[in-house]
Design a protein around this motif. Structure first.
Motif, PDB file in Angstrom:
ATOM      1  N   LEU A 201       0.823  -1.203   0.000  1.00  0.00           N
ATOM      2  CA  LEU A 201       0.000   0.000   0.000  1.00  0.00           C
ATOM      3  C   LEU A 201       0.861   1.259   0.000  1.00  0.00           C
ATOM      4  O   LEU A 201       0.506   2.260  -0.626  1.00  0.00           O
ATOM      5  CB  LEU A 201      -0.952  -0.008   1.191  1.00  0.00           C
ATOM      6  CG  LEU A 201      -2.100  -1.014   1.089  1.00  0.00           C
ATOM      7  CD1 LEU A 201      -2.812  -1.156   2.431  1.00  0.00           C
ATOM      8  CD2 LEU A 201      -3.105  -0.595   0.008  1.00  0.00           C
ATOM      9  N   GLU A 205       0.646   4.222  -2.729  1.00  0.00           N
ATOM     10  CA  GLU A 205       0.506   5.652  -2.419  1.00  0.00           C
ATOM     11  C   GLU A 205       1.436   6.474  -3.303  1.00  0.00           C
ATOM     12  O   GLU A 205       1.065   7.546  -3.785  1.00  0.00           O
ATOM     13  CB  GLU A 205       0.804   5.907  -0.947  1.00  0.00           C
ATOM     14  CG  GLU A 205      -0.370   5.669  -0.023  1.00  0.00           C
ATOM     15  CD  GLU A 205      -0.127   6.241   1.355  1.00  0.00           C
ATOM     16  OE1 GLU A 205      -0.859   7.163   1.754  1.00  0.00           O
ATOM     17  OE2 GLU A 205       0.802   5.765   2.043  1.00  0.00           O
ATOM     18  N   LEU A 209      -2.370   6.320  -5.124  1.00  0.00           N
ATOM     19  CA  LEU A 209      -3.489   5.879  -4.295  1.00  0.00           C
ATOM     20  C   LEU A 209      -3.760   6.921  -3.213  1.00  0.00           C
ATOM     21  O   LEU A 209      -2.866   7.298  -2.457  1.00  0.00           O
ATOM     22  CB  LEU A 209      -3.169   4.519  -3.665  1.00  0.00           C
ATOM     23  CG  LEU A 209      -4.243   3.910  -2.772  1.00  0.00           C
ATOM     24  CD1 LEU A 209      -5.524   3.632  -3.548  1.00  0.00           C
ATOM     25  CD2 LEU A 209      -3.734   2.614  -2.133  1.00  0.00           C
ATOM     26  N   ILE A 212      -5.960   4.483   1.787  1.00  0.00           N
ATOM     27  CA  ILE A 212      -5.573   3.085   1.908  1.00  0.00           C
ATOM     28  C   ILE A 212      -6.394   2.383   2.982  1.00  0.00           C
ATOM     29  O   ILE A 212      -6.734   2.968   4.020  1.00  0.00           O
ATOM     30  CB  ILE A 212      -4.067   2.932   2.201  1.00  0.00           C
ATOM     31  CG1 ILE A 212      -3.695   3.527   3.566  1.00  0.00           C
ATOM     32  CG2 ILE A 212      -3.244   3.595   1.103  1.00  0.00           C
ATOM     33  CD1 ILE A 212      -2.255   3.265   3.968  1.00  0.00           C
ATOM     34  N   GLU A 214      -5.962  -1.231   4.893  1.00  0.00           N
ATOM     35  CA  GLU A 214      -5.153  -2.433   5.062  1.00  0.00           C
ATOM     36  C   GLU A 214      -6.008  -3.557   5.654  1.00  0.00           C
ATOM     37  O   GLU A 214      -6.670  -3.363   6.672  1.00  0.00           O
ATOM     38  CB  GLU A 214      -3.957  -2.147   5.976  1.00  0.00           C
ATOM     39  CG  GLU A 214      -3.023  -3.339   6.134  1.00  0.00           C
ATOM     40  CD  GLU A 214      -1.862  -3.054   7.070  1.00  0.00           C
ATOM     41  OE1 GLU A 214      -1.180  -4.021   7.465  1.00  0.00           O
ATOM     42  OE2 GLU A 214      -1.640  -1.874   7.413  1.00  0.00           O
TER      43      GLU A 214
END
Length: 337
Positions: A201, A205, A209, A212, A214
């Motif tokens: 993730l 980014e 992105l 996020i 998780e």
């Protein structure tokens, strides 16, 4: 010529280097000296014996959809390309006679199929499926485009995503997921994506992105996405339980496009929520050759830089599939000849 052929449908150990005759082009065909060929989950499913299109009777089988390289020779009736041209292949195979081939879009062809044969030193292809590459687009980058990026680009068009929209992409670190994040960013929209890996993730980014999430627990994802907002669109390459989740999260009148089944080939949906919420559930497969041409243009003008995880030489194609199977990568895995 050397090919990285599937000799057994047992996973990565089933790949072997097999010598085959170098092909000669028919009237409307071209032979491409392959410089790069990206691999996809589609290829891995075949290699694992999880595809109805290939069985033991078809072995040895040469897969590989995403071909980029240099035209070596062309058939007598070919005028669209000539030897020496740098090209990338649109892997769509269509009947060219049905209503959708006549009127478009081509990927709705009633007999739609996909090219296979790129995991080799040379590939025999339909010449009119070749897209020219400008000097600024190298073969490895071009090979990343046809399946993952073309699929994501077409999904975004089907979902009518525009600047400022919020797009939910579950399973963001897969090939289509990564492509979706990058292309949504190009469009000026925002993404919320999921993965079980914090490290992946973090990489996403850096690729654009915006939000996020998780984890893989459906209920936890539902809560986290709602805290961001109701998505205008969902790009769903996972299927399974993510279809119901995506529909539930969509805003009133939102659009979800589904292109895959990695998380399951069956989904349950809340039918009243679908019609009372005026939500759209859209199936999509691959994209069109025009989509691929537009993607090449985006790369050429610097708007898009496809994420390449790693390249492998042809003789290490089995290792490339093992890396895909391990799911530790972010971005495309490309085999170079």
């Amino acid at each position: 010529m050397r090919t990285a052929a599937f000799t057994e449908l047992v996973g990565p150990d089933g790949v072997g280097i097999v010598d085959e005759p170098t092909p000669e082009p028919g009237r409307k065909e071209a032979v491409v000296d392959v410089e790069a060929c990206a691999i996809n989950r589609h290829d891995l499913w075949i290699l694992e014996g999880d595809s109805a299109m290939v069985d033991a009777a078809d072995l040895p089988f040469v897969s590989g959809l995403d071909v980029a390289g240099v035209v070596a020779s062309v058939g007598d009736d070919v005028t669209s390309v000539e030897p020496g041209d740098r090209v990338v292949l649109c892997p769509n195979e269509t009947c060219r006679t049905c209503r959708f081939c006549r009127e478009g879009p081509e990927n709705l062809c009633e007999n739609f199929s996909l090219y296979h044969g790129g995991l080799a030193e040379s590939a025999l292809v339909s010449a009119d499926r070749l897209v020219s590459l400008p000097d600024s687009v190298d073969a490895t980058t071009a090979a990343a485009l046809p399946t993952a990026y073309m699929t994501a680009f077409h999904m975004l068009r089907r979902a009518n995503v525009g600047p400022g929209d919020l797009v939910f992409v579950p399973g963001t670190t897969g090939g289509v997921g990564v492509a979706s994040v990058q292309l949504v960013d190009v469009l000026g929209a925002r993404t919320v994506g999921t993965s079980s890996s914090a490290a992946k993730l973090d990489q996403l980014e850096e690729l654009g992105l915006d939000y996020i999430v998780e984890g893989t627990d459906i209920e936890e994802i539902r809560v986290a996405v709602r805290e961001v907002g109701a998505p205008d669109a969902v790009l769903n390459h996972l299927g399974g339980p993510y279809t119901e989740l995506g529909l539930d999260l969509l805003r009133h009148g939102g659009r979800m496009v589904v292109c895959g089944r990695t998380a399951g080939s069956r989904s349950e949906i809340d039918v009243p929520d679908l019609f009372l919420g005026h939500k759209h559930l859209i199936g999509s497969t691959m994209g069109t050759q025009l989509d691929l041409e537009r993607l090449v243009d985006l790369v050429a003008d610097g708007s898009l830089s496809p994420e390449i995880h790693e390249t492998y030489p042809l003789e290490e194609t089995g290792e490339a599939f093992a890396a895909m199977q391990d799911r530790e990568h972010v971005g495309k895995i490309v085999v170079t000849a």
